[in-house]
Design an enzyme around this catalytic site. Structure first.
Site, PDB file in Angstrom:
ATOM      1  N   ALA A 297     -35.319   8.236  -8.623  1.00 56.92           N
ATOM      2  CA  ALA A 297     -34.174   8.210  -9.532  1.00 56.92           C
ATOM      3  C   ALA A 297     -33.608   6.794  -9.649  1.00 56.92           C
ATOM      4  O   ALA A 297     -34.068   5.851  -8.996  1.00 56.92           O
ATOM      5  CB  ALA A 297     -33.113   9.188  -9.039  1.00 56.92           C
ATOM      6  N   HIS A 298     -32.571   6.662 -10.481  1.00 57.57           N
ATOM      7  CA  HIS A 298     -32.045   5.321 -10.764  1.00 57.57           C
ATOM      8  C   HIS A 298     -31.434   4.676  -9.520  1.00 57.57           C
ATOM      9  O   HIS A 298     -30.851   5.323  -8.667  1.00 57.57           O
ATOM     10  CB  HIS A 298     -31.031   5.346 -11.918  1.00 57.57           C
ATOM     11  CG  HIS A 298     -29.893   6.293 -11.753  1.00 57.57           C
ATOM     12  ND1 HIS A 298     -29.073   6.641 -12.800  1.00 57.57           N
ATOM     13  CD2 HIS A 298     -29.420   6.980 -10.684  1.00 57.57           C
ATOM     14  CE1 HIS A 298     -28.159   7.478 -12.377  1.00 57.57           C
ATOM     15  NE2 HIS A 298     -28.345   7.703 -11.101  1.00 57.57           N
TER      16      HIS A 298
END
Length: 352
Positions: free
Chosen positions: A248-249
């Protein structure tokens, strides 16, 4: 009828002496013996080389049909054929595979169906496959290979000798280091999962960071690496990611960390150097894993480990009835603990 012939991209053959020299190991046997492939010890074939990584497989040596075997000095006495002597046979085998790995260079540097923007910069020896797209501002280093159907969007940079297999997507402004290998279906730089509620709907948070990948990184098929929300998502030098992984980011992956298939890492996790995550591991958001941490397969990491070590979680598979009984008892643990505390308190009061 099934054709079992493998397409190796050309016939490859070495003498055993040549292999010993290239691998930096001791030769025991005929240096002129030809070797044209690698085979498993239990399914060895004439003219190939095999390896013995552990003594538990020693029984395969007796009937081996391989021309030579990679093994330790201690195992040499059990081997009826020529050998390459190495203190680390499995590592030696890993290096050997590079000599026999098939390569399929494109017939021409840039396929006629590829779309390359005039604003892209291509280093010497770049190859771009059929129907690939290279957008404006992209910089491809020397010897980069872009597989058929792959897309590299605006402003991204890919370092020398890196390879994108067919159908890889690299979004805008991403950075990939040298000698990277990214397998088919991988997506680098897609939007991180960011939304803010306004009471009626979810408002998209546009992801303004990048993905920055170091040198010598390998990313498996259908793995997704999301771009950062504001800061960058980072993958350190020498990291190896298996297939079907989600980063994920703003995740940070330290150098030489390895992850097996189906790992899921939530946003803003900081994974240290030299970590190892088994298949199916999940890591909750905003946690940190110390350098050198190992997490066993199918474990859920819901808090930051205080120190490096081997961590495990989850219930192993069992017969259905046994598993159901264990699950029921697990749900009863809180009540059992409360009753036990009452008993201990009553015993203490009785003593006084």
């Amino acid at each position: 009828m099934i054709n079992n012939k493998r397409h190796t991209g050309g016939n490859v053959e070495f003498s055993l002496g040549d292999l010993a020299e290239r691998l930096g190991v001791e030769l025991s046997g005929d240096p002129r013996r030809p070797i044209h492939g690698i085979s498993g010890l239990g399914s060895s074939k004439p003219g190939t080389i095999s390896f013995l990584a552990h003594s538990r497989y020693r029984h395969h040596l007796r009937g081996t049909r391989a021309a030579a075997v990679i093994l330790t000095q201690e195992e040499r006495q059990h081997c009826p054929v020529d050998a390459l002597i190495s203190a680390t046979p499995y590592l030696c085998y890993a290096r050997l595979t590079a000599l026999f790995a098939p390569r399929f260079p494109a017939a021409e540097p840039i396929h006629p169906s590829a779309v390359v923007d005039p604003g892209a910069s291509l280093g010497a020896g770049v190859r771009i496959g059929a129907n690939a797209v290279v957008a404006d501002g992209v910089i491809l280093g020397e010897g980069v290979e872009i597989g058929a159907g792959s897309v590299v969007l605006q402003g991204s940079r890919i370092g020398a000798s890196s390879r994108l297999m067919p159908n890889v997507t690299v979004y805008h402004d991403c950075v990939i280091g040298e000698r990277a290998l990214i397998h088919s279906g991988a997506v680098i730089g897609s939007d991180g999962f960011g939304f803010a509620p306004d009471g009626k709907e979810w408002v998209k948070i546009h992801q303004l960071g990048r993905v920055v990948i170091g040198n010598d990184v390998e990313i498996g098929a259908n793995t997704c690496v999301d771009r950062g929300a504001i800061e960058d998502t980072l993958i350190g030098d020498g990291a190896k990611l298996d297939n079907l992984i989600q980063l994920a980011h703003n995740v940070k992956v330290g150098a030489r960390t390895v992850m097996a298939g189906c790992v899921g890492i939530a946003g803003s996790v900081d994974i240290g150097e030299d970590c190892a995550l088994g298949g199916g591991v999940g890591v909750a958001g905003h946690l940190s894993l110390p350098p050198g941490t190992t997490v066993m397969g199918m474990s859920l990491v819901s808090s930051s480990p205080p120190e490096p070590g081997v961590y495990a979680g989850g219930l192993p598979a069992a017969k259905r009835g046994e598993w159901q009984r264990n699950a029921l008892r697990f749900r009863q643990l809180d009540g059992i603990a409360k009753r036990l505390n009452k008993l201990e308190k009553a015993l203490e009061e009785g003593r006084t």
